[in-house]
Scaffold this active site. Structure first.
Site, PDB file in Angstrom:
ATOM      1  CD  GLU A  95      86.524  96.005  -5.159  1.00  0.00           C
ATOM      2  OE1 GLU A  95      85.885  95.826  -4.122  1.00  0.00           O
ATOM      3  OE2 GLU A  95      86.061  95.798  -6.292  1.00  0.00           O
ATOM      4  CB  CYS A 133      91.867  93.659 -14.054  1.00  0.00           C
ATOM      5  SG  CYS A 133      90.723  95.015 -14.322  1.00  0.00           S
ATOM      6  CB  CYS A 176      85.437 106.037 -12.139  1.00  0.00           C
ATOM      7  SG  CYS A 176      85.679 106.485 -13.876  1.00  0.00           S
ATOM      8  CB  CYS A 184      79.910 104.215 -17.533  1.00  0.00           C
ATOM      9  SG  CYS A 184      81.335 104.953 -18.370  1.00  0.00           S
ATOM     10  CB  CYS A 236      80.205 101.339 -14.572  1.00  0.00           C
ATOM     11  SG  CYS A 236      81.715 101.149 -13.633  1.00  0.00           S
ATOM     12  CB  CYS A 272      83.652  94.308 -16.988  1.00  0.00           C
ATOM     13  SG  CYS A 272      85.169  93.751 -17.690  1.00  0.00           S
TER      14      CYS A 272
HETATM   15  S1  SF4 Z   1      83.091 101.875 -16.938  1.00  0.00           S
HETATM   16 FE1  SF4 Z   1      83.127 102.531 -14.785  1.00  0.00          FE
HETATM   17  S2  SF4 Z   1      85.319 102.628 -14.224  1.00  0.00           S
HETATM   18 FE2  SF4 Z   1      85.183 102.564 -16.497  1.00  0.00          FE
HETATM   19  S3  SF4 Z   1      85.191 104.731 -17.119  1.00  0.00           S
HETATM   20 FE3  SF4 Z   1      83.019 104.127 -16.924  1.00  0.00          FE
HETATM   21  S4  SF4 Z   1      82.471 104.690 -14.800  1.00  0.00           S
HETATM   22 FE4  SF4 Z   1      84.707 104.682 -14.926  1.00  0.00          FE
END
Ligand code: SF4
Length: 359
Positions: free
Chosen positions: A94, A107, A114, A118, A121, A337
């Site tokens: 995306e 962006c 990933c 986190c 996220c 985000c």
């Molecule tokens: S916020 Fe999401 S995309 Fe960004 S580094 Fe952490 S897990 Fe990865």
């Protein structure tokens, strides 16, 4: 489909010159091709009419310019557009167009999924599927600039989509060099912001780059205990090591490091957190971007009240820290985000992700 064509989207200008060398081409042909691909958004050779017909035929036989395909284009009521792009191997990523005036921003993603995991996220929940190639990173910019009519206009790029850019260092930096080429989109590094959780060896490499993007650190917590919970790579690269790397980072005149701080109700939004944050950033030319959480199903945190966010911001401002509160964009189309996710990625366990990260 297996193809033996050489993909020009993966080449820097000097590599393109080398690829054309020996095929009866001159260096200026490479520059012409770059202009067509990046400035005009043309990826078929046939319409490249300032190249001879014979050369165009030869190019089409030997080369391709692979380009992500738009398979989703959602428009938010606030003007934000979230694009779902399909890559050559049918993986999906995306990228988001944020039409804030006066600056327009793309962006873009650096990985499919990933590995950083986190806790707040959705992309992190996908796990890492694979790194993007340099051509797939620049391809997002080409596609979005074409789709939004921005090929001839200045725009900013933030590497804040899916993925951790310093975990895909070489491809990310190659993409930035391609985007910087004066024969292509000529994007100044001042218009690019690289956002990272703080992979310290990557920060140290970045400090030596001739093309230095703006730096944003996803901090999100003020103690190692809490940060390790929210941003697991903190176990390997704790706050002190990251902030030390930031203190040594060779900032350009008048530039500052942005510290992003996602605010989670009752977790990291207290006045004590704000005061600790001030202390942590002492001696760093810093600005703080507070990001009240965009709640989503599957994310075990809540958004704090506006009063709590304001109080936090006021404590920072009272101690002379520049602070902004990020307006959330595109929440109705899940483009905000931490909300970028493409279903159907190959899932890996958290342990596998960390193993990949720590290599
Ligand atoms: S916020 Fe999401 S995309 Fe960004 S580094 Fe952490 S897990 Fe990865």
């Amino acid at each position: 489909m297996v193809t033996s064509l050489l993909d020009l989207a993966e080449l820097e200008l000097h590599e393109l010159e080398a690829a054309l060398d020996g095929r009866g081409c001159e260096k200026f042909h490479a520059r012409q091709l770059y202009r067509w691909i990046y400035k005009r958004g043309v990826t078929d050779f046939a319409p490249m009419t300032d190249l001879s017909r014979a050369l165009r035929t030869q190019l089409a036989e030997e080369f391709e310019v692979s380009t992500p395909r738009i398979v989703g284009d959602d428009l938010s009521i606030d003007g934000t557009r979230k694009f779902v792009l399909e890559l050559a191997d049918t993986r999906r990523i995306e990228a988001v167009f944020i039409p804030d005036t006066p600056s327009m921003t793309f962006c873009i993603s650096t990985q499919v999924g990933c590995a950083m995991a986190c806790g707040f996220c959705l992309t992190g929940k996908m796990g890492l599927v694979r790194h993007l190639t340099a051509g797939e990173i620049t391809g997002q910019v080409r596609v979005l600039a074409g789709a939004t009519g921005m090929l001839d206009h200045p725009f900013n790029i933030v590497l804040m989509g899916m993925g951790e850019p310093l975990h895909n260092y070489d491809n990310t930096m190659k993409a930035l060099r391609v985007l910087h080429s004066e024969h292509g989109l000529a994007i100044s590094p001042r218009r690019v912001t690289l956002s990272t959780v703080g992979i310290v060896p990557g920060l140290e490499r970045l400090a030596g780059e001739p093309l230095m993007p703006n730096l944003a650190i996803s901090l999100h917590a003020t103690t190692d205990e809490q940060r390790t919970e929210l941003v697991p790579p903190n176990r390997k690269y704790p706050l002190a090591a990251i902030l030390d790397a930031c203190r040594r980072f060779p900032l350009k005149q008048r530039s500052r490091i942005t510290f992003e701080y996602v605010m989670l109700a009752g977790v990291n939004d207290t006045p004590e957190d704000a005061r600790r944050l001030v202390k942590l950033l002492a001696g760093i030319r810093a600005k703080v971007n507070l990001i009240p959480l965009n709640p989503a199903p599957g994310i075990p945190y809540e958004r704090p009240s506006d009063e709590r966010v304001d109080r936090f911001a006021q404590i920072l401002a009272d101690r002379q820290l520049t602070v902004s509160v990020r307006k959330s964009r595109g929440r109705d189309i899940r483009a905000a985000c931490g909300q970028l996710i493409v279903e159907g990625g190959t899932k890996k366990s958290a342990a596998q992700q960390m193993a990949l990260l720590m290599r």
